[in-house]
Design a protein around this motif. Structure first.
Motif, PDB file in Angstrom:
ATOM      1  N   PHE A 196      51.591  36.756 -15.344  1.00  0.00           N
ATOM      2  CA  PHE A 196      52.050  36.975 -14.063  1.00  0.00           C
ATOM      3  C   PHE A 196      52.568  35.713 -13.613  1.00  0.00           C
ATOM      4  N   LYS A 197      53.472  35.237 -13.984  1.00  0.00           N
ATOM      5  CA  LYS A 197      54.282  33.912 -13.592  1.00  0.00           C
ATOM      6  C   LYS A 197      54.534  33.820 -11.928  1.00  0.00           C
ATOM      7  N   ASP A 198      54.805  35.038 -11.356  1.00  0.00           N
ATOM      8  CA  ASP A 198      54.926  34.897  -9.888  1.00  0.00           C
ATOM      9  C   ASP A 198      53.644  34.996  -9.090  1.00  0.00           C
ATOM     10  N   LEU A 199      52.534  35.318  -9.682  1.00  0.00           N
ATOM     11  CA  LEU A 199      51.313  35.282  -8.752  1.00  0.00           C
ATOM     12  C   LEU A 199      50.661  34.038  -9.015  1.00  0.00           C
ATOM     13  N   ASP A 200      50.194  33.138  -8.033  1.00  0.00           N
ATOM     14  CA  ASP A 200      49.025  32.395  -8.241  1.00  0.00           C
ATOM     15  C   ASP A 200      47.749  32.720  -8.207  1.00  0.00           C
ATOM     16  N   ILE A 201      47.128  32.708  -9.357  1.00  0.00           N
ATOM     17  CA  ILE A 201      45.850  33.559  -9.626  1.00  0.00           C
ATOM     18  C   ILE A 201      44.790  32.617  -9.949  1.00  0.00           C
ATOM     19  N   PHE A 202      43.768  32.606  -9.016  1.00  0.00           N
ATOM     20  CA  PHE A 202      42.764  31.708  -9.359  1.00  0.00           C
ATOM     21  C   PHE A 202      41.303  32.423  -9.769  1.00  0.00           C
ATOM     22  N   THR A 203      40.672  32.164 -11.042  1.00  0.00           N
ATOM     23  CA  THR A 203      39.740  32.946 -11.461  1.00  0.00           C
ATOM     24  C   THR A 203      38.515  32.165 -11.492  1.00  0.00           C
ATOM     25  N   VAL A 204      37.466  32.689 -10.824  1.00  0.00           N
ATOM     26  CA  VAL A 204      36.083  32.047 -10.639  1.00  0.00           C
ATOM     27  C   VAL A 204      35.225  32.666 -11.703  1.00  0.00           C
ATOM     28  N   ASP A 205      34.758  31.601 -12.482  1.00  0.00           N
ATOM     29  CA  ASP A 205      33.308  31.969 -13.324  1.00  0.00           C
ATOM     30  C   ASP A 205      32.278  31.899 -12.494  1.00  0.00           C
ATOM     31  N   THR A 206      31.611  32.920 -12.226  1.00  0.00           N
ATOM     32  CA  THR A 206      30.608  32.697 -11.146  1.00  0.00           C
ATOM     33  C   THR A 206      29.164  32.100 -11.833  1.00  0.00           C
ATOM     34  N   LYS A 207      29.133  32.226 -13.136  1.00  0.00           N
ATOM     35  CA  LYS A 207      28.201  31.811 -13.798  1.00  0.00           C
ATOM     36  C   LYS A 207      26.489  32.701 -13.532  1.00  0.00           C
ATOM     37  N   ILE A 257      31.641  38.183 -13.138  1.00  0.00           N
ATOM     38  CA  ILE A 257      30.453  37.887 -13.507  1.00  0.00           C
ATOM     39  C   ILE A 257      30.419  36.949 -14.708  1.00  0.00           C
ATOM     40  N   SER A 258      29.494  36.179 -15.084  1.00  0.00           N
ATOM     41  CA  SER A 258      29.461  35.139 -15.782  1.00  0.00           C
ATOM     42  C   SER A 258      30.011  35.359 -17.285  1.00  0.00           C
ATOM     43  N   SER A 259      30.737  34.304 -17.712  1.00  0.00           N
ATOM     44  CA  SER A 259      31.489  34.249 -18.842  1.00  0.00           C
ATOM     45  C   SER A 259      30.653  34.251 -20.030  1.00  0.00           C
ATOM     46  N   GLY A 260      29.100  33.805 -19.733  1.00  0.00           N
ATOM     47  CA  GLY A 260      28.247  33.435 -20.640  1.00  0.00           C
ATOM     48  C   GLY A 260      27.370  35.048 -20.654  1.00  0.00           C
ATOM     49  N   LEU A 261      27.796  36.038 -20.149  1.00  0.00           N
ATOM     50  CA  LEU A 261      27.250  37.445 -20.301  1.00  0.00           C
ATOM     51  C   LEU A 261      28.361  38.505 -20.660  1.00  0.00           C
ATOM     52  N   SER A 262      29.487  37.976 -20.463  1.00  0.00           N
ATOM     53  CA  SER A 262      30.589  39.247 -20.467  1.00  0.00           C
ATOM     54  C   SER A 262      32.069  38.683 -21.014  1.00  0.00           C
ATOM     55  N   GLY A 263      32.765  39.027 -21.377  1.00  0.00           N
ATOM     56  CA  GLY A 263      34.065  38.700 -21.692  1.00  0.00           C
ATOM     57  C   GLY A 263      35.349  38.725 -20.767  1.00  0.00           C
ATOM     58  N   THR A 264      34.687  39.488 -19.797  1.00  0.00           N
ATOM     59  CA  THR A 264      35.759  40.106 -18.582  1.00  0.00           C
ATOM     60  C   THR A 264      36.324  38.849 -17.911  1.00  0.00           C
ATOM     61  N   MET A 273      41.069  44.279  -1.875  1.00  0.00           N
ATOM     62  CA  MET A 273      40.138  43.966  -2.920  1.00  0.00           C
ATOM     63  C   MET A 273      40.213  44.983  -3.758  1.00  0.00           C
ATOM     64  N   LYS A 274      40.527  44.708  -4.884  1.00  0.00           N
ATOM     65  CA  LYS A 274      40.456  45.731  -6.213  1.00  0.00           C
ATOM     66  C   LYS A 274      39.220  45.434  -7.078  1.00  0.00           C
ATOM     67  N   VAL A 275      38.560  46.747  -7.524  1.00  0.00           N
ATOM     68  CA  VAL A 275      37.370  46.486  -8.351  1.00  0.00           C
ATOM     69  C   VAL A 275      37.624  46.866  -9.751  1.00  0.00           C
ATOM     70  N   ILE A 276      37.559  45.747 -10.708  1.00  0.00           N
ATOM     71  CA  ILE A 276      37.983  46.162 -12.022  1.00  0.00           C
ATOM     72  C   ILE A 276      36.471  46.945 -12.762  1.00  0.00           C
ATOM     73  N   PRO A 277      36.711  48.212 -13.262  1.00  0.00           N
ATOM     74  CA  PRO A 277      35.546  48.778 -13.853  1.00  0.00           C
ATOM     75  C   PRO A 277      35.105  48.488 -14.967  1.00  0.00           C
ATOM     76  N   LEU A 278      33.877  48.109 -15.393  1.00  0.00           N
ATOM     77  CA  LEU A 278      33.370  48.036 -16.901  1.00  0.00           C
ATOM     78  C   LEU A 278      33.136  49.490 -17.343  1.00  0.00           C
ATOM     79  N   LYS A 279      32.729  49.766 -18.601  1.00  0.00           N
ATOM     80  CA  LYS A 279      32.532  50.994 -19.127  1.00  0.00           C
ATOM     81  C   LYS A 279      31.314  51.201 -19.497  1.00  0.00           C
ATOM     82  N   ILE A 280      30.655  52.330 -19.337  1.00  0.00           N
ATOM     83  CA  ILE A 280      29.441  53.050 -19.774  1.00  0.00           C
ATOM     84  C   ILE A 280      30.092  54.008 -21.006  1.00  0.00           C
TER      85      ILE A 280
END
Length: 288
Positions: free
Chosen positions: A108-119, A90-97, A26-33
């Motif tokens: 990434f055509k060779d990776l099967d990537i499933f993205t969850v918008d948790t709302k 986090i929610s697409s309604g609160l962030s563009g991440t 598990m890798k964590v994408i960091p937001l910026k302050i």
């Protein structure tokens, strides 16, 4: 490595419990302050308490992770031999991440990537990542995992007690009049994310103690008749942390069918917008 060769990518705003992150894959994408003269990486070289300690001199801004950062993480995942990736944001309604991850993933055509918008936001989002990890550990089929995670979005919720409206107002989250009147009347809002994944005030309670109790009662109501669920307590700063033991005891009393209780400090990025003293009560239904 799990048999499906599945890795996980989550954003720091999801506050995935550290014990889950440390399990691996598990890798964590960091937001910026961002301050006027310096920049920090969310939960890496700055804490929520650091943000609170400087609020009187400057309220920082937050920003999305760069596309380059997300690209590098996915490249690492690919180089490590993984074939599939579950991204939880986090929610697409609160962030563009979420949208940024989807755009980068198309490269990434060779990776099967499933993205969850948790709302959702904070540990309300992080509990979806906990479920994702659990499904993979249980060896569920990839398509079943994706279906279950989509269903889980509606089963996870967090209710935030916010001790002051000042920072929500300064961040443009609520109107100035509502902020002034609320503070004059000592009203403490309970905030959650609605079905569209944007902030929604579900109650306004006079006084902090009653407000926290209301957040707990809303969590109890959300759990309903579920037979099994995960609980979470998120807190912002030292004052809020001192209340955790009492909240934990109350949750165990009112929601005894819990499987696990996760506890932790909110991310600095969330702290920027809500100020010190925030308390979040999260519920993720595991078995209806």
């Amino acid at each position: 490595m799990n048999k499906e060769k599945i890795a996980f990518l989550v954003d720091s705003g999801s506050n995935v419990p550290e014990e889950i992150v440390k399990l691996g894959n598990m890798k964590v994408i960091p937001l910026k302050i961002i301050y006027n003269n310096e920049e920090f990486t969310d939960n890496v070289d700055i804490t929520a308490q650091d943000v609170y300690d400087r609020l009187e001199e400057e309220i920082p801004k937050t920003s999305l992770p760069s596309g380059e950062t997300i690209t590098e993480m996915l490249e690492e995942i690919q180089s490590e031999g993984f074939e599939k990736v579950i991204c939880v944001t986090i929610s697409s309604g609160l962030s563009g991440t979420n949208n940024m991850v989807r755009v980068v993933a198309e490269q990434f055509k060779d990776l099967d990537i499933f993205t969850v918008d948790t709302k959702n936001i904070g540990i309300g989002s992080g509990l979806i990542a906990v479920q994702a990890y659990t499904y993979v550990a249980e060896g569920l089929d990839w398509e079943i995992i994706k279906t279950k995670l989509e269903e889980d979005v509606a089963k996870s919720k967090i209710f935030f007690h916010v001790p002051t409206l000042e920072y929500l107002q300064k961040g443009g989250r609520i109107g100035l009049v509502a902020s002034v009147l609320g503070n004059m009347l000592n009203l403490k809002p309970i905030i959650t994310c609605n079905e569209d994944g944007v902030y929604d005030t579900v109650a306004k309670i006079r006084g902090s103690k009653k407000s926290v109790q209301k957040a707990i009662s809303l969590a109890v109501e959300f759990a309903g008749t579920a037979k099994k669920y995960h609980l979470a307590i998120a807190y912002g700063g030292k004052t809020a942390e001192s209340q955790v033991a009492g909240i934990r005891a109350e949750l165990k009393k009112q929601l005894p069918l819990f499987d696990k209780i996760y506890e932790g400090q909110i991310s600095p990025a969330l702290g920027v917008h809500t100020g010190p003293g925030l308390i979040g009560i999260g519920v993720c239904i595991v078995e209806p």
